[in-house]
Motif scaffolding. Structure first.
Motif, PDB file in Angstrom:
ATOM      1  N   TYR A 122      -0.605  -3.255  -6.962  1.00 12.81           N
ATOM      2  CA  TYR A 122      -0.977  -4.580  -7.489  1.00 12.81           C
ATOM      3  C   TYR A 122       0.112  -5.194  -8.352  1.00 12.81           C
ATOM      4  O   TYR A 122       0.088  -6.381  -8.639  1.00 12.81           O
ATOM      5  CB  TYR A 122      -2.311  -4.518  -8.249  1.00 12.81           C
ATOM      6  N   LYS A 146      -7.990   2.115  -3.423  1.00 13.39           N
ATOM      7  CA  LYS A 146      -8.780   1.211  -2.616  1.00 13.39           C
ATOM      8  C   LYS A 146     -10.079   1.882  -2.231  1.00 13.39           C
ATOM      9  O   LYS A 146     -10.098   3.078  -1.930  1.00 13.39           O
ATOM     10  CB  LYS A 146      -8.025   0.816  -1.325  1.00 13.39           C
ATOM     11  N   CYS A 175      -0.577   1.086  -9.286  1.00 13.03           N
ATOM     12  CA  CYS A 175      -1.495   1.274  -8.164  1.00 13.03           C
ATOM     13  C   CYS A 175      -2.952   1.342  -8.578  1.00 13.03           C
ATOM     14  O   CYS A 175      -3.272   1.844  -9.661  1.00 13.03           O
ATOM     15  CB  CYS A 175      -1.158   2.587  -7.452  1.00 13.03           C
ATOM     16  N   GLU A 176      -3.810   0.876  -7.681  1.00 12.33           N
ATOM     17  CA  GLU A 176      -5.237   1.083  -7.832  1.00 12.33           C
ATOM     18  C   GLU A 176      -5.731   1.743  -6.547  1.00 12.33           C
ATOM     19  O   GLU A 176      -5.180   1.525  -5.466  1.00 12.33           O
ATOM     20  CB  GLU A 176      -5.992  -0.222  -8.115  1.00 12.33           C
ATOM     21  N   TYR A 186      -3.506   3.906  -1.925  1.00 12.80           N
ATOM     22  CA  TYR A 186      -3.482   3.040  -3.097  1.00 12.80           C
ATOM     23  C   TYR A 186      -3.011   1.649  -2.704  1.00 12.80           C
ATOM     24  O   TYR A 186      -2.234   1.479  -1.774  1.00 12.80           O
ATOM     25  CB  TYR A 186      -2.506   3.591  -4.146  1.00 12.80           C
ATOM     26  N   SER A 187      -3.480   0.677  -3.467  1.00  2.07           N
ATOM     27  CA  SER A 187      -3.000  -0.690  -3.338  1.00  2.07           C
ATOM     28  C   SER A 187      -2.025  -0.927  -4.487  1.00  2.07           C
ATOM     29  O   SER A 187      -2.327  -0.614  -5.632  1.00  2.07           O
ATOM     30  CB  SER A 187      -4.188  -1.639  -3.437  1.00  2.07           C
ATOM     31  N   GLY A 224     -10.676   4.625   0.509  1.00  2.00           N
ATOM     32  CA  GLY A 224      -9.355   5.147   0.845  1.00  2.00           C
ATOM     33  C   GLY A 224      -9.227   6.623   0.636  1.00  2.00           C
ATOM     34  O   GLY A 224      -9.955   7.287   0.011  1.00  2.00           O
ATOM     35  N   LYS A 244       0.850  -1.188   0.000  1.00  5.36           N
ATOM     36  CA  LYS A 244       0.000   0.000   0.000  1.00  5.36           C
ATOM     37  C   LYS A 244       0.885   1.238   0.000  1.00  5.36           C
ATOM     38  O   LYS A 244       2.034   1.192   0.432  1.00  5.36           O
ATOM     39  CB  LYS A 244      -0.910   0.039   1.235  1.00  5.36           C
TER      40      LYS A 244
END
Length: 100
Positions: A80, A97, A94-95, A77-78, A100, A69
């Motif tokens: 991935y 969340k 990043c995606e 952001y996560s 978030g 993260k």
């Protein structure tokens, strides 16, 4: 290197009064980053896996410690996917969340 600031989490465990242990994430580790947009093909491929690709954050390879993260401009952001570049930088795909 970019002069934007990315916050990476420092994770500690806390025990509550019931003796339950939980992990607490404190986004306090600052590193410099550069933000890039997601390439079209990456956006498409990630979308096929149900991932809402948001941005690519580029940091020094030496600053990144396998965090999953990151906090950038008040959003969490996560991470991935990562891509290690030959110039001692790493791209964090990043995606955002939910919540978030």
């Amino acid at each position: 290197m970019g002069n934007d600031i990315l916050y990476l989490p420092i994770i500690s465990t806390v025990e509550d009064e019931l003796g339950q242990v939980e992990e607490v994430e404190d986004f306090s580790r600052q590193v410099f980053c550069e933000k890039k947009s997601i390439p079209q093909n990456e956006f498409f491929q990630a979308g096929q896996s149900g991932i809402k690709a948001s941005c690519v954050l580029v940091v020094s390879l030496f600053d990144y410690q396998e965090e999953t993260k990151a906090k950038y401009r008040e959003k969490i952001y996560s991470v991935y996917r990562t891509y290690e570049r030959p110039d001692e930088r790493i791209e964090l795909y990043c995606e955002v969340k939910a919540g978030g």
